[in-house]
Design a protein around this motif. Sequence first.
Motif, PDB file in Angstrom:
ATOM      1  N   LEU A 161       0.893  -1.072   0.019  1.00  0.00           N
ATOM      2  CA  LEU A 161       0.064  -0.093   0.089  1.00  0.00           C
ATOM      3  C   LEU A 161       0.853   1.356   0.033  1.00  0.00           C
ATOM      4  O   LEU A 161       0.388   2.282  -0.582  1.00  0.00           O
ATOM      5  CB  LEU A 161      -0.977  -0.001   1.258  1.00  0.00           C
ATOM      6  N   THR A 162       1.869   1.161   0.701  1.00  0.00           N
ATOM      7  CA  THR A 162       2.952   2.564   0.920  1.00  0.00           C
ATOM      8  C   THR A 162       3.360   2.708  -0.619  1.00  0.00           C
ATOM      9  O   THR A 162       4.024   3.893  -1.009  1.00  0.00           O
ATOM     10  CB  THR A 162       4.107   2.190   1.625  1.00  0.00           C
ATOM     11  N   ARG A 163       3.541   1.982  -1.627  1.00  0.00           N
ATOM     12  CA  ARG A 163       3.912   2.047  -2.962  1.00  0.00           C
ATOM     13  C   ARG A 163       3.174   2.810  -3.785  1.00  0.00           C
ATOM     14  O   ARG A 163       3.260   3.049  -4.972  1.00  0.00           O
ATOM     15  CB  ARG A 163       4.611   0.803  -3.428  1.00  0.00           C
ATOM     16  N   LYS A 164       1.726   2.993  -3.297  1.00  0.00           N
ATOM     17  CA  LYS A 164       0.611   3.744  -4.231  1.00  0.00           C
ATOM     18  C   LYS A 164       0.808   5.244  -3.737  1.00  0.00           C
ATOM     19  O   LYS A 164       0.133   5.376  -2.588  1.00  0.00           O
ATOM     20  CB  LYS A 164      -0.515   2.997  -4.021  1.00  0.00           C
ATOM     21  N   PRO A 165       1.405   6.088  -4.392  1.00  0.00           N
ATOM     22  CA  PRO A 165       1.509   7.449  -3.915  1.00  0.00           C
ATOM     23  C   PRO A 165       0.198   8.067  -3.436  1.00  0.00           C
ATOM     24  O   PRO A 165       0.034   9.058  -2.600  1.00  0.00           O
ATOM     25  CB  PRO A 165       2.016   7.981  -5.348  1.00  0.00           C
ATOM     26  N   LEU A 166      -0.962   7.722  -4.229  1.00  0.00           N
ATOM     27  CA  LEU A 166      -2.201   8.622  -3.822  1.00  0.00           C
ATOM     28  C   LEU A 166      -3.083   8.029  -2.792  1.00  0.00           C
ATOM     29  O   LEU A 166      -3.915   8.670  -2.427  1.00  0.00           O
ATOM     30  CB  LEU A 166      -2.890   8.558  -5.288  1.00  0.00           C
ATOM     31  N   LEU A 167      -2.719   6.881  -2.201  1.00  0.00           N
ATOM     32  CA  LEU A 167      -3.482   6.233  -1.450  1.00  0.00           C
ATOM     33  C   LEU A 167      -3.333   6.853   0.073  1.00  0.00           C
ATOM     34  O   LEU A 167      -4.504   7.017   0.564  1.00  0.00           O
ATOM     35  CB  LEU A 167      -2.871   4.672  -1.232  1.00  0.00           C
ATOM     36  N   ARG A 168      -2.175   7.418   0.417  1.00  0.00           N
ATOM     37  CA  ARG A 168      -2.050   8.079   1.722  1.00  0.00           C
ATOM     38  C   ARG A 168      -3.145   9.124   1.788  1.00  0.00           C
ATOM     39  O   ARG A 168      -3.818   9.530   2.608  1.00  0.00           O
ATOM     40  CB  ARG A 168      -0.675   8.620   1.829  1.00  0.00           C
ATOM     41  N   GLN A 169      -3.107  10.073   0.425  1.00  0.00           N
ATOM     42  CA  GLN A 169      -3.790  11.181   0.443  1.00  0.00           C
ATOM     43  C   GLN A 169      -5.647  10.772   0.590  1.00  0.00           C
ATOM     44  O   GLN A 169      -6.273  11.473   1.048  1.00  0.00           O
ATOM     45  CB  GLN A 169      -3.695  11.988  -0.993  1.00  0.00           C
ATOM     46  N   THR A 170      -5.593   9.398  -0.163  1.00  0.00           N
ATOM     47  CA  THR A 170      -6.873   8.913  -0.151  1.00  0.00           C
ATOM     48  C   THR A 170      -7.490   8.611   1.247  1.00  0.00           C
ATOM     49  O   THR A 170      -8.702   8.903   1.597  1.00  0.00           O
ATOM     50  CB  THR A 170      -7.150   7.668  -1.189  1.00  0.00           C
ATOM     51  N   LEU A 171      -6.419   7.787   1.997  1.00  0.00           N
ATOM     52  CA  LEU A 171      -6.921   7.620   3.452  1.00  0.00           C
ATOM     53  C   LEU A 171      -7.233   9.004   4.324  1.00  0.00           C
ATOM     54  O   LEU A 171      -7.853   8.996   4.893  1.00  0.00           O
ATOM     55  CB  LEU A 171      -5.641   6.901   4.101  1.00  0.00           C
ATOM     56  N   LYS A 172      -6.454  10.052   4.080  1.00  0.00           N
ATOM     57  CA  LYS A 172      -6.703  11.243   4.702  1.00  0.00           C
ATOM     58  C   LYS A 172      -7.881  11.721   4.349  1.00  0.00           C
ATOM     59  O   LYS A 172      -8.688  12.056   5.060  1.00  0.00           O
ATOM     60  CB  LYS A 172      -5.630  12.255   4.424  1.00  0.00           C
ATOM     61  N   LEU A 173      -8.201  11.695   3.265  1.00  0.00           N
ATOM     62  CA  LEU A 173      -9.600  12.500   2.877  1.00  0.00           C
ATOM     63  C   LEU A 173     -10.856  11.425   3.239  1.00  0.00           C
ATOM     64  O   LEU A 173     -11.960  12.111   3.445  1.00  0.00           O
ATOM     65  CB  LEU A 173      -9.713  12.299   1.270  1.00  0.00           C
ATOM     66  N   MET A 174     -10.416  10.232   3.347  1.00  0.00           N
ATOM     67  CA  MET A 174     -11.635   9.446   4.023  1.00  0.00           C
ATOM     68  C   MET A 174     -11.849   9.431   5.510  1.00  0.00           C
ATOM     69  O   MET A 174     -12.735   9.065   6.168  1.00  0.00           O
ATOM     70  CB  MET A 174     -11.205   7.888   3.735  1.00  0.00           C
TER      71      MET A 174
END
Length: 232
Positions: A161-174
Amino acid sequence: MDELSAESLLADLKRVEAERTRRAADPALEARVLALKAFQQRRFAHTYADLLTDPRYQPATRFFLHELYGPDDYRQRDAQFARVIPTLTRLFPDEVVDTVAKLARLHALSERLDTRMAEHLPSPDLTPAAYVAAWRACAEPASRREQIALTMAVGESLDRLTRKPLLRQTLKLMRGPAQMAGLGALQHFLESGFDTFRAMRGAGEFLATVRRREDTLAQALFDGDMQGLSGL
């Protein structure tokens, strides 16, 4: 998440709840399970004392210690897992759903094995000898191998999951929607896991170390060797 996967995830959570219900009906068994979990958390801290002092691996080791081992109460998180299953794909990306499914499977297996071991303990006052005797009486080497494999799978999923650059931002928005939906504990687990593994800058060596030590210890316990528990 397809219907079959959703049913499997829900079944795992129901198995966890069944174990809790069974223990609640037997306070003595419940006390032994809690003592066992506390012992296993101390054992993990003992086995990985070096990683707990390593700046790179300390956060991940603590994450494993508190999220995958130990006597922490996961009822709130499990209830959230169960409630969100029908709409899981709407709230979380597929990769996150897969991680949650692996965690639920590991959780269900670990709870069952903990109950079985506790049934072979004479009292909540654990000693290394009593722990080894209960481990061997419980047996199930295939289940122990699966338990280690699932632990690795959860770690590997978090690392991916850490290799997906947009995922952390997605988690933050969620974060806001998750709180409003009553999914704060699940959201915390996901964000904490993501940040912990990202900070390692590659989890390969960490996971290989955990795999090697857990495999070695499991075999030693089946052989009746208490060396890995010395000092507890």
